[in-house]
Design a protein around this motif. Structure first.
Motif, PDB file in Angstrom:
ATOM      1  N   PHE A 201      -1.460  -6.541  11.521  1.00  0.00           N
ATOM      2  CA  PHE A 201      -0.125  -6.319  10.958  1.00  0.00           C
ATOM      3  C   PHE A 201      -0.238  -5.919   9.492  1.00  0.00           C
ATOM      4  O   PHE A 201      -1.260  -6.117   8.846  1.00  0.00           O
ATOM      5  N   SER A 202       0.813  -5.310   8.979  1.00  0.00           N
ATOM      6  CA  SER A 202       0.838  -4.733   7.623  1.00  0.00           C
ATOM      7  C   SER A 202      -0.387  -3.853   7.377  1.00  0.00           C
ATOM      8  O   SER A 202      -1.065  -3.978   6.353  1.00  0.00           O
ATOM      9  N   PRO A 203      -0.692  -2.935   8.302  1.00  0.00           N
ATOM     10  CA  PRO A 203      -1.894  -2.104   8.143  1.00  0.00           C
ATOM     11  C   PRO A 203      -1.791  -1.102   7.007  1.00  0.00           C
ATOM     12  O   PRO A 203      -2.800  -0.504   6.626  1.00  0.00           O
ATOM     13  N   LEU A 204      -0.576  -0.924   6.454  1.00  0.00           N
ATOM     14  CA  LEU A 204      -0.373  -0.003   5.331  1.00  0.00           C
ATOM     15  C   LEU A 204      -0.048  -0.760   4.054  1.00  0.00           C
ATOM     16  O   LEU A 204       0.446  -0.176   3.083  1.00  0.00           O
ATOM     17  N   CYS A 205      -0.305  -2.062   4.060  1.00  0.00           N
ATOM     18  CA  CYS A 205      -0.049  -2.939   2.907  1.00  0.00           C
ATOM     19  C   CYS A 205       1.385  -2.802   2.407  1.00  0.00           C
ATOM     20  O   CYS A 205       1.630  -2.620   1.219  1.00  0.00           O
ATOM     21  N   ARG A 206       2.310  -2.864   3.340  1.00  0.00           N
ATOM     22  CA  ARG A 206       3.738  -2.914   3.016  1.00  0.00           C
ATOM     23  C   ARG A 206       4.170  -1.735   2.133  1.00  0.00           C
ATOM     24  O   ARG A 206       4.977  -1.880   1.219  1.00  0.00           O
ATOM     25  N   GLY A 207       3.601  -0.561   2.432  1.00  0.00           N
ATOM     26  CA  GLY A 207       3.957   0.657   1.710  1.00  0.00           C
ATOM     27  C   GLY A 207       3.113   0.944   0.490  1.00  0.00           C
ATOM     28  O   GLY A 207       3.169   2.044  -0.062  1.00  0.00           O
ATOM     29  N   LEU A 208       2.285  -0.002   0.076  1.00  0.00           N
ATOM     30  CA  LEU A 208       1.500   0.189  -1.140  1.00  0.00           C
ATOM     31  C   LEU A 208       0.432   1.266  -0.961  1.00  0.00           C
ATOM     32  O   LEU A 208       0.192   2.076  -1.866  1.00  0.00           O
ATOM     33  N   LEU A 209      -0.200   1.318   0.207  1.00  0.00           N
ATOM     34  CA  LEU A 209      -1.288   2.262   0.419  1.00  0.00           C
ATOM     35  C   LEU A 209      -0.799   3.692   0.640  1.00  0.00           C
ATOM     36  O   LEU A 209      -1.543   4.642   0.429  1.00  0.00           O
ATOM     37  N   THR A 210       0.438   3.842   1.066  1.00  0.00           N
ATOM     38  CA  THR A 210       0.927   5.174   1.412  1.00  0.00           C
ATOM     39  C   THR A 210       1.563   5.911   0.246  1.00  0.00           C
ATOM     40  O   THR A 210       1.907   7.088   0.367  1.00  0.00           O
TER      41      THR A 210
END
Length: 328
Positions: A201-210
């Motif tokens: 879960f949270s594989p995109l770090c809650r929008g931080l990585l994108t």
């Protein structure tokens, strides 16, 4: 859907699933109900067959939404929900007592408009209740035909090993991404050894990585990221700089940053299943397209260098929440 399929306990599901929390809980800027229902239905059309919700999300509202949206597709999907952490009188409560888990299951079945939940997780281990007791209650629900498989969320390797002595554990759900790599200490390998899926879960770090989160981002009141250290200064500036370098890798691959993050996770083992969440159609389409081709070795090596363990600044949870979590 181009990322293929993977085993999730006894089920075969799309390699990329959908975490449904975003449309009801935790973050600002949520879609309205009609758009959320449309988004969930479109996920099925895109080939996503693994949907993840919980009694906690929206204090039952997310399960109701998921139940309404996915009822027409119930035979085509694998439906996962969670118990052991719910909302009571507006507050989050962890309660792993068998009688509580049984009651929550009945409530979830009703909200989800189904006779059986495919995969039912203990959302958090209630540390005052032996894990064997909570898992035993879930095993009873399997026997009764209320659920098909048992999962655990945010547990350590030792807790997983205690649990499997009581009943097979189909999946462990943990935060896992380029920015949160704690499962690599031992849990990732333990899951592979035990035949347990690792649902990220949270594989995109809650929008931080994108790149969806920048130093200028103003979170809405109540957004859970406001309390998370890695979204606070001085940590945020360092992490935004890392995300900028990730976008350079993505541009070289002609992929979105989200697709690169998800592709990296898929490369970590055939038992890893990411469940990115989103309230936006274009993000849903991008995520569903991840894994169309394995990331090349140069990209994997670059990501490992950029996001070596400890490279991301700040804890993933505030201290009080970290104290609740059982991890290696």
């Amino acid at each position: 859907m181009s990322g293929g399929h993977r085993a999730l306990g006894p089920f075969t599901v799309s390699a990329i699933g959908l975490g449904c929390m975003n449309v009801s809980h935790a973050y600002g800027g949520r879609p309205d109900r009609r758009d959320a229902l449309r988004l969930l239905a479109e996920a099925v059309e895109l080939g996503i067959t693994h949907f993840d919700t919980a009694a906690l999300y929206g204090f039952g509202q997310n399960e109701e939404l998921v139940g309404e949206a996915l009822a027409p597709f119930r035979s085509r999907i694998t439906l996962a929900s969670k118990c052991g952490m719910t909302g009571i009188n507006g507050k989050r409560v962890i309660d792993g007592r068998p009688e509580t888990l049984r009651r929550t299951c009945e409530e979830s079945l009703r909200r989800l408009r189904t006779d059986v939940i495919d995969l039912y997780y203990l959302h958090r281990w209630d540390k005052v209740v032996p894990i064997e007791e909570s898992v035993g209650a879930l095993a009873d629900l399997v026997t009764q035909g209320k659920i098909r498989a048992v999962g655990l969320s945010e547990v350590s390797t030792s807790t997983l090993e205690k649990a499997v002595s009581v009943h097979p554990i189909a999946a462990v759900q943990s935060e896992y991404s380029l920015s949160s790599r704690g499962v690599e200490k031992s849990l990732l390998a333990a899951c592979a050894r035990l035949g347990t899926a690792l649902v990220a879960f949270s594989p995109l770090c809650r929008g931080l990585l994108t790149g969806a989160v920048t130093e200028a981002t103003a979170f809405a009141p109540g957004d859970i990221r406001l309390a998370m250290p890695r979204f606070q200064q001085p940590h945020l500036a360092a992490n935004v700089a890392l995300a900028t370098m990730l976008r350079q890798v993505a541009a070289a691959l002609d992929q979105t940053p989200a697709q690169v993050c998800l592709g990296w996770l898929l490369a970590k083992g055939p038992h890893v299943l990411p469940i990115p969440g989103t309230g936006r159609r274009q993000h849903l389409v991008d995520n569903a397209g991840a894994g169309s081709a394995p990331l090349p070795s140069w990209a994997l090596a670059r990501l490992e260098t950029l996001f070596a363990v400890g490279a991301v600044s700040g804890d993933r949870y505030p201290p009080a929440t970290l104290a609740e979590v059982d991890e290696d």
